[in-house]
Design a protein around this motif. Structure first.
Motif, PDB file in Angstrom:
ATOM      1  N   ALA A  74       0.909  -1.380  -0.029  1.00  0.00           N
ATOM      2  CA  ALA A  74       0.040  -0.154   0.010  1.00  0.00           C
ATOM      3  C   ALA A  74       0.975   1.249  -0.004  1.00  0.00           C
ATOM      4  O   ALA A  74       2.008   1.059   0.592  1.00  0.00           O
ATOM      5  CB  ALA A  74      -0.984   0.062   1.170  1.00  0.00           C
ATOM      6  N   ALA A  75       0.520   2.183  -0.781  1.00  0.00           N
ATOM      7  CA  ALA A  75       1.170   3.625  -0.556  1.00  0.00           C
ATOM      8  C   ALA A  75       0.779   4.460   0.518  1.00  0.00           C
ATOM      9  O   ALA A  75       1.486   5.409   0.409  1.00  0.00           O
ATOM     10  CB  ALA A  75       1.055   4.239  -2.198  1.00  0.00           C
ATOM     11  N   CYS A  76      -0.330   4.055   0.950  1.00  0.00           N
ATOM     12  CA  CYS A  76      -0.822   4.967   1.896  1.00  0.00           C
ATOM     13  C   CYS A  76      -0.099   5.775   3.052  1.00  0.00           C
ATOM     14  O   CYS A  76       0.248   6.681   3.126  1.00  0.00           O
ATOM     15  CB  CYS A  76      -2.149   4.702   2.564  1.00  0.00           C
ATOM     16  SG  CYS A  76      -3.397   3.681   1.571  1.00  0.00           S
ATOM     17  N   GLY A  77       0.791   4.622   3.491  1.00  0.00           N
ATOM     18  CA  GLY A  77       1.790   5.077   4.852  1.00  0.00           C
ATOM     19  C   GLY A  77       2.841   6.036   3.976  1.00  0.00           C
ATOM     20  O   GLY A  77       3.262   7.083   4.645  1.00  0.00           O
ATOM     21  N   PRO A  78       3.436   5.592   3.119  1.00  0.00           N
ATOM     22  CA  PRO A  78       4.599   6.516   2.653  1.00  0.00           C
ATOM     23  C   PRO A  78       4.122   7.973   1.987  1.00  0.00           C
ATOM     24  O   PRO A  78       4.563   8.842   2.476  1.00  0.00           O
ATOM     25  CB  PRO A  78       4.862   5.640   1.202  1.00  0.00           C
ATOM     26  CG  PRO A  78       4.740   4.152   1.524  1.00  0.00           C
ATOM     27  CD  PRO A  78       3.478   4.192   2.452  1.00  0.00           C
ATOM     28  N   CYS A 106      -7.974   5.952   3.948  1.00  0.00           N
ATOM     29  CA  CYS A 106      -7.509   4.607   4.216  1.00  0.00           C
ATOM     30  C   CYS A 106      -6.302   4.706   5.489  1.00  0.00           C
ATOM     31  O   CYS A 106      -6.422   3.949   6.437  1.00  0.00           O
ATOM     32  CB  CYS A 106      -6.839   3.808   3.115  1.00  0.00           C
ATOM     33  SG  CYS A 106      -7.898   3.861   1.561  1.00  0.00           S
ATOM     34  N   GLY A 107      -5.194   5.511   5.237  1.00  0.00           N
ATOM     35  CA  GLY A 107      -4.091   5.793   6.093  1.00  0.00           C
ATOM     36  C   GLY A 107      -3.252   6.853   5.621  1.00  0.00           C
ATOM     37  O   GLY A 107      -2.044   6.723   5.883  1.00  0.00           O
ATOM     38  N   LEU A 108      -3.763   7.929   5.328  1.00  0.00           N
ATOM     39  CA  LEU A 108      -2.925   8.830   4.575  1.00  0.00           C
ATOM     40  C   LEU A 108      -2.888  10.244   5.332  1.00  0.00           C
ATOM     41  O   LEU A 108      -1.958  10.968   4.982  1.00  0.00           O
ATOM     42  CB  LEU A 108      -3.867   9.566   3.734  1.00  0.00           C
ATOM     43  CG  LEU A 108      -3.109   9.955   2.249  1.00  0.00           C
ATOM     44  CD1 LEU A 108      -2.109   9.323   1.739  1.00  0.00           C
ATOM     45  CD2 LEU A 108      -4.021  10.442   1.172  1.00  0.00           C
ATOM     46  N   ALA A 109      -3.138  10.447   6.599  1.00  0.00           N
ATOM     47  CA  ALA A 109      -3.133  11.468   7.335  1.00  0.00           C
ATOM     48  C   ALA A 109      -1.644  11.751   8.052  1.00  0.00           C
ATOM     49  O   ALA A 109      -0.848  10.526   8.464  1.00  0.00           O
ATOM     50  CB  ALA A 109      -3.969  11.776   8.631  1.00  0.00           C
ATOM     51  N   ALA A 124       0.601   1.069  13.028  1.00  0.00           N
ATOM     52  CA  ALA A 124       0.568   0.545  11.728  1.00  0.00           C
ATOM     53  C   ALA A 124      -0.579  -0.483  11.414  1.00  0.00           C
ATOM     54  O   ALA A 124      -0.802  -1.256  12.126  1.00  0.00           O
ATOM     55  CB  ALA A 124       1.966  -0.203  11.582  1.00  0.00           C
ATOM     56  N   THR A 125      -0.958  -0.052  10.166  1.00  0.00           N
ATOM     57  CA  THR A 125      -2.011  -1.341   9.862  1.00  0.00           C
ATOM     58  C   THR A 125      -2.189  -1.544   8.321  1.00  0.00           C
ATOM     59  O   THR A 125      -1.196  -1.154   7.609  1.00  0.00           O
ATOM     60  CB  THR A 125      -3.362  -0.679  10.208  1.00  0.00           C
ATOM     61  OG1 THR A 125      -4.272  -1.703  10.303  1.00  0.00           O
ATOM     62  CG2 THR A 125      -3.873   0.496   9.402  1.00  0.00           C
ATOM     63  N   HIS A 177      -1.376   4.325   8.141  1.00  0.00           N
ATOM     64  CA  HIS A 177      -1.291   4.901   9.432  1.00  0.00           C
ATOM     65  C   HIS A 177      -2.760   4.656   9.911  1.00  0.00           C
ATOM     66  O   HIS A 177      -3.644   4.750   9.146  1.00  0.00           O
ATOM     67  CB  HIS A 177      -1.026   6.563   9.270  1.00  0.00           C
ATOM     68  CG  HIS A 177       0.275   6.864   9.067  1.00  0.00           C
ATOM     69  ND1 HIS A 177       0.549   8.188   8.838  1.00  0.00           N
ATOM     70  CD2 HIS A 177       1.303   6.102   8.935  1.00  0.00           C
ATOM     71  CE1 HIS A 177       1.798   8.106   8.934  1.00  0.00           C
ATOM     72  NE2 HIS A 177       2.454   7.086   9.156  1.00  0.00           N
ATOM     73  N   GLN A 178      -3.034   4.435  11.096  1.00  0.00           N
ATOM     74  CA  GLN A 178      -4.118   4.319  11.853  1.00  0.00           C
ATOM     75  C   GLN A 178      -4.183   5.243  12.847  1.00  0.00           C
ATOM     76  O   GLN A 178      -3.393   4.908  14.127  1.00  0.00           O
ATOM     77  CB  GLN A 178      -4.423   2.862  11.898  1.00  0.00           C
ATOM     78  CG  GLN A 178      -5.774   2.835  13.099  1.00  0.00           C
ATOM     79  CD  GLN A 178      -6.414   1.083  12.872  1.00  0.00           C
ATOM     80  OE1 GLN A 178      -6.933   0.841  11.780  1.00  0.00           O
ATOM     81  NE2 GLN A 178      -6.308   0.699  13.933  1.00  0.00           N
TER      82      GLN A 178
END
Length: 469
Positions: A291-295, A349-352, A365-366, A377-378
């Motif tokens: 997933a690219a959300c965390g990066p 999704c986890g982008l903040a 982390a999720t 990110h969560q």
């Protein structure tokens, strides 16, 4: 009077299909109880071919008073636009809410409704719409009312002509100077059916002097695979200091996410771009394997706005707010509106960026809830005043959408990154404006009160303003 509706049931298999089927059965029970005759197979339609077959079958069954699209889960707008073009009957869309359970966003139907309204607005179609529980008390009357299509109306966007303060004008001038000749790099192309993410590079350049460059998604993957292992390990150590439960996710997929972050850093440095817009799915999962959300959240924290779904106007809106707030901005979907308690949920999704985290909400982390891969990110975002903004092309008119809300402390609505908010206007009115105007599904936000400066910026850019809230 007996009403006959042709009903097409839209869904996507990556969401919770058994739950969607339950909601489908409840929806048809409500239609039956309202005395509405329905034509259609009642099957979940997952692709354009199925939608084309369904509308042909509905047409063959006889005349209908309404073509009702039952939006059970999030889908892109491809099927909706096809159905609208193929049917001669008036069109309405019914999306179903889901509980804010603190778990997976199982349906995300509101976002699908939002995407559909935007695509239809670009085509000059104003559908009737409904966002309601099939078991709500007044559902029968509301379903029957859909047969009376709304009258088309002009946009409420207006040009600012006066009333901006010296401080607001000064802030706007500062942002204009910082954006002049700024670059945004778009990686890949927005997904099909995401008309909300289309952009015009000439408009951005003429408006603000912003330059847009592009990079193929495969080039990002190649760069990521070539990143030195020692650099990846160093990034992972930094992430481990920020996020709990990092060891709980798949290590190989996590390694790929760390490599994507490094590759995004390199792309930004080499291009000199101030912001990024990245096609974050499906190929990030299906071809590369993470997933690219965390990066992208990490890039947001570094004050390089990173917009998902290759949304260039979204990245521009983030950059604009970031410069006003002098701190990271975030781009989110509006995924639920409740008139019962006058609240709404902003989610992605986890982008903040981590700096938006509520101190009472652990940063974890999720994995992506649909694709089951890290890194996301969560956490919940912190309470406080936020300003929302969007450079919009809704209904084929370039405008600046602005609004404000208060983030309130509430139980986690859905996994990933989210915030429960109360807008400055009643939540139901905000939702009605979004649908009537056919606005995009992405809103950028930053903490603080920045509406006066945004109004002044719109005046200096000679842009109409749509006051959302």
């Amino acid at each position: 009077m007996t009403l006959t509706y042709g009903v097409a049931v839209l869904a996507r298999p990556t969401f919770d299909v058994p739950f969607a089927e339950q909601m489908r059965d409840r929806a048809f029970a409500a239609l039956d109880a309202a005395g509405i005759v329905t034509h259609g197979s009642r099957a979940l339609l997952f692709d354009r071919a199925a939608a084309e077959s369904e509308v042909a079958a509905i047409a063959a069954a006889g005349p209908v008073d309404l073509l009702l699209i039952l939006q059970l889960t999030f889908t892109d707008a491809t099927m909706t636009v096809k159905l609208a073009r193929e049917s001669s009957a008036p069109l309405a869309i019914w999306a179903v809410p889901e509980p804010r359970s603190g778990g997976r966003l199982r349906l995300n139907a509101y976002c699908g409704l939002n995407l559909a309204a935007h695509a239809l607005g670009l085509a000059g179609v104003a559908p009737a719409w409904l966002y309601a529980d099939p078991q709500s008390d007044d559902i029968g009357a509301r379903l029957r009312a859909l047969a009376n299509p709304p009258e088309p109306r002009l946009s409420i966007a207006e040009r600012i002509t006066h009333g901006t303060s010296p401080a607001a004008r000064e802030a706007a001038a500062r942002v204009r100077a910082k954006l002049a000749d700024a670059g945004i790099t778009v990686v890949g192309k927005h997904p099909d059916g995401f008309d909300t993410c289309e952009f015009d590079p000439e408009t951005l350049h003429d408006l603000a002097g912003v330059r847009v460059s592009s990079l193929p998604l495969t080039s990002l993957f190649d760069r990521a695979r070539a990143i030195d292992a020692a650099r990846v390990a160093e990034v992972r150590r930094g992430v481990a200091a920020d996020l709990d439960k990092l060891d709980d996710v798949d290590p190989q997929q996590l390694d790929r996410s760390m490599r994507v972050f490094c590759a995004l850093q390199d792309v930004q440095r080499e291009s000199g771009a101030r912001g990024l817009a990245v096609r974050c799915w499906p190929e990030m999962f299906t071809e590369y394997g993470c997933a690219a959300c965390g990066p992208m959240a990490m890039m947001n924290e570094l004050r390089v706005p990173a917009a998902c779904e290759a949304d260039v106007n979204g990245a521009f809106s983030q950059l604009m707010l970031q410069e006003l707030a002098d701190e990271p901005a975030w781009m989110a979907d509006l995924v639920d509106i409740s008139t019962a308690d006058n609240s709404a949920v902003l989610w992605h999704c986890g982008l903040a960026p981590l700096s938006m985290r509520d101190p009472e909400s652990p940063a974890q982390a999720t994995i992506h809830t649909n694709r089951k891969m890290p890194l996301l990110h969560q956490f919940q975002i912190k309470p406080g005043r936020v300003t929302l903004a969007r450079l919009s092309r809704a209904r084929n008119q370039v405008k600046l959408v602005i609004g404000a809300a208060e983030v309130i402390r509430a139980p986690m609505a859905f996994t990933g990154c989210s915030g429960t908010v109360r807008f400055d206007r009643p939540a139901g009115d905000v939702g009605a404006t979004i649908m009537a105007e056919g606005l995009e599904h992405h809103f950028s936000l930053a903490y603080g009160e920045h509406k006066p400066a945004l109004r002044a910026l719109a005046l200096q850019w000679d842009l109409p303003v749509l006051e959302l809230c």
